[in-house]
Design an enzyme around this catalytic site. Structure first.
Site, short mmCIF file in Angstrom:
data_model
loop_
_atom_site.label_atom_id
_atom_site.label_comp_id
_atom_site.label_asym_id
_atom_site.label_seq_id
_atom_site.Cartn_x
_atom_site.Cartn_y
_atom_site.Cartn_z
N TRP A 33 0.84 -1.21 0.00
CA TRP A 33 0.00 0.00 0.00
C TRP A 33 0.87 1.26 0.00
CZ3 TRP A 33 0.81 3.35 3.99
CH2 TRP A 33 1.31 2.84 5.20
N GLU A 114 9.32 1.96 5.73
CA GLU A 114 9.08 2.81 6.90
C GLU A 114 8.75 4.25 6.49
OE1 GLU A 114 9.11 2.46 10.27
OE2 GLU A 114 9.37 0.29 10.28
N HIS A 117 5.14 5.57 6.37
CA HIS A 117 4.37 5.82 7.59
C HIS A 117 4.28 7.31 7.91
CE1 HIS A 117 5.74 1.52 8.95
NE2 HIS A 117 4.96 1.51 7.88
N GLU A 167 10.67 -2.04 17.04
CA GLU A 167 9.63 -2.35 16.06
C GLU A 167 8.39 -2.92 16.77
OE1 GLU A 167 9.67 -1.25 13.21
OE2 GLU A 167 11.51 -1.60 12.10
N THR A 170 6.64 0.07 18.49
CA THR A 170 5.86 0.91 17.56
C THR A 170 4.61 0.17 17.07
OG1 THR A 170 7.40 0.25 15.79
CG2 THR A 170 7.74 2.40 16.79
N GLU A 200 5.07 -2.67 11.08
CA GLU A 200 6.00 -2.70 12.22
C GLU A 200 6.15 -4.11 12.75
OE1 GLU A 200 7.62 -0.17 12.53
OE2 GLU A 200 6.47 1.67 12.38
#
Length: 332
Positions: A33, A114, A117, A167, A170, A200
Site C-alpha cells: 500500500w 518505513e 508511515h 519495532e 511501535t 511494524e
C-alpha cells in the site's frame, strides 16, 4: 580473534541469506500500500467531500489522542536519522559493489517501507485541521537536527536487539491508536494506523530472526549484548523531542504521559516486550554459555519482575500539558 572480527564474520554469514530475508519480510513496491491509497484523492471529483468527511470524524477524537498521534508521526518522520545510524553498523557497507553489500540493500528497502508511515500520517494530520502543522514541522526538524544515540555504538548485535524491541513497541503504539480511533468512530484513521502497525510487526519479526540466528552461532556474546541493552534501557527514538523554543528532550516525558493516560504505551508494555524477547530467543534454554554469559542470564531472567515492581509504584501526571502542536481550541 577480537570480538569485533567475530561480529563481522557473523554479519557476513547472515548476509548470505539477505535476499530471502527481503523476500520473506518486505513487500515489493508495486504490491504494498501507498499513502495515496488511504487518503482523499486530490484528483477526484469528490475530494472536497472526502476531506470534509475526514474532518468530521476527526472532531470526535480527544486531546491526548491527538498528542499521541502527533508524537507518533514526528517519530516516523525522523526516519533519516535512523537510516544514517544503521548504515554505520559494523558489517553494513554501502560502497562495495553496485549499491553496497546485502545489509545495505536490506536497510534501504526497510527504510523505503518505513518512510511511507510518516508520509501518510503527516498528510492525515494536515487534512484533519486539528493540529498546528508548522509547530509539528519545527519539532520534526529539531528532532532530525538533534540526532539520536540508542547506545548501541556500531555493534550489530546491540543494534538488532534495539530494532527488535523498537519495532514491537511501535507496533503496540500504532495498534492501540487504531483501536482507540475505531472506538471513537473514525474507521478510516483506524485502518491507517492498523496498516502501519502491520508493517511494524513484520519488521519486528525480521530483526528478531536476525538475533535468533546470531544466538545459534555466537550465543554468549549475543546474550551479553542483549543484557547490556536491557541494563541501559532502550532509548525511545523520540526521546529528544522538543517544541519550538524548547530545549532538547523537554517534551518527551510530557508526550509519554499522554500515551500512558490513554493506554497507548505504558511502562508495563516496555516490560512485556522485554519478556517477549526473552521468550522469543529462548534465553532460558541456551547452552554452552561462558561464565559471564551465565551470570548475565541470571540477571536478565529476574529483570522483568524487578522492573514490574518499580512500574507499579510509578505515577502519571493527570493534567494535560498544552502542546503547541495541538491547541485545545483546535480540538473543540
Amino acid at each position: 580473534m577480537s570480538i569485533k572480527n567475530v561480529r563481522l564474520e557473523v554479519m557476513q554469514f547472515l548476509e548470505k541469506n539477505i535476499d530471502s530475508f527481503v523476500e520473506s519480510y518486505l513487500i515489493p513496491v508495486e504490491k504494498i500500500w501507498q499513502p495515496s491509497d488511504l487518503l482523499p484523492d486530490s484528483e477526484g471529483e469528490n475530494f472536497l467531500e472526502e476531506v470534509k468527511e475526514l474532518r468530521e470524524y476527526a472532531k470526535e477524537l480527544p486531546y491526548d489522542f491527538w498528542v499521541v498521534l502527533v508524537g507518533d508521526t514526528i517519530t516516523e518522520e525522523a526516519l533519516p536519522t535512523y537510516e544514517s545510524w544503521l548504515m554505520d553498523v559494523e558489517g553494513v557497507n554501502q560502497k562495495d559493489g553496485e549499491g553496497g553489500n546485502g545489509w545495505a540493500k536490506w536497510l534501504r528497502h526497510w527504510t523505503g517501507e518505513e518512510n511511507r508511515h510518516g508520509d501518510l500520517l503527516n498528510k492525515y494530520l494536515y487534512l484533519s485541521g486539528r493540529v498546528d502543522m508548522k509547530e509539528i514541522e519545527i519539532t520534526t526538524h529539531h528532532l532530525i537536527n538533534d540526532g539520536f544515540d540508542p547506545g548501541t555504538d556500531r555493534d550489530p548485535y546491540k543494534n538488532f536487539v534495539f530494532t527488535s524491541f523498537q519495532e514491537l513497541a511501535t507496533y503496540i503504539s500504532h495498534n492501540r491508536v487504531a483501536k482507540l480511533a475505531k472506538q471513537y468512530g473514525d474507521h478510516k484513521l483506524s485502518k491507517i494506523c492498523r496498516l502501519i502497525a502491520g508493517d511494524e510487526m513484520r519488521h519486528h519479526h525480521a530483526y528478531s530472526e536476525f538475533v535468533d540466528r546470531i544466538f545459534k552461532v555466537d550465543p554468549s556474546e549475543m546474550l551479553l549484548a542483549f543484557v547490556d541493552m536491557m541494563k541501559r534501557k532502550i532509548t525511545m527514538p523520540a526521546n529528544l523531542i522538543r517544541e519550538s523554543g524548547g530545549k532538547m528532550g523537554d517534551a518527551f516525558e510530557l508526550f509519554s504521559d499522554s500515551a500512558q493516560r490513554i493506554g497507548v504505551y505504558t511502562a508495563h508494555d516496555y516490560i512485556d516486550i522485554m519478556q517477549k524477547l526473552i521468550d522469543r530467543w529462548q534465553v532460558a534454554e541456551l547452552n554452552n554459555l561462558t561464565d559471564d554469559a551465565e551470570k548475565a542470564r541470571d540477571y536478565l531472567m529476574k529483570l522483568p519482575a524487578r522492573m514490574a515492581r518499580v512500574a507499579d509504584r510509578m505515577t502519571i501526571g493527570k493534567e494535560e500539558h498544552i502542546f503547541k502542536w495541538v491547541k485545545p481550541a483546535l480540538i473543540k
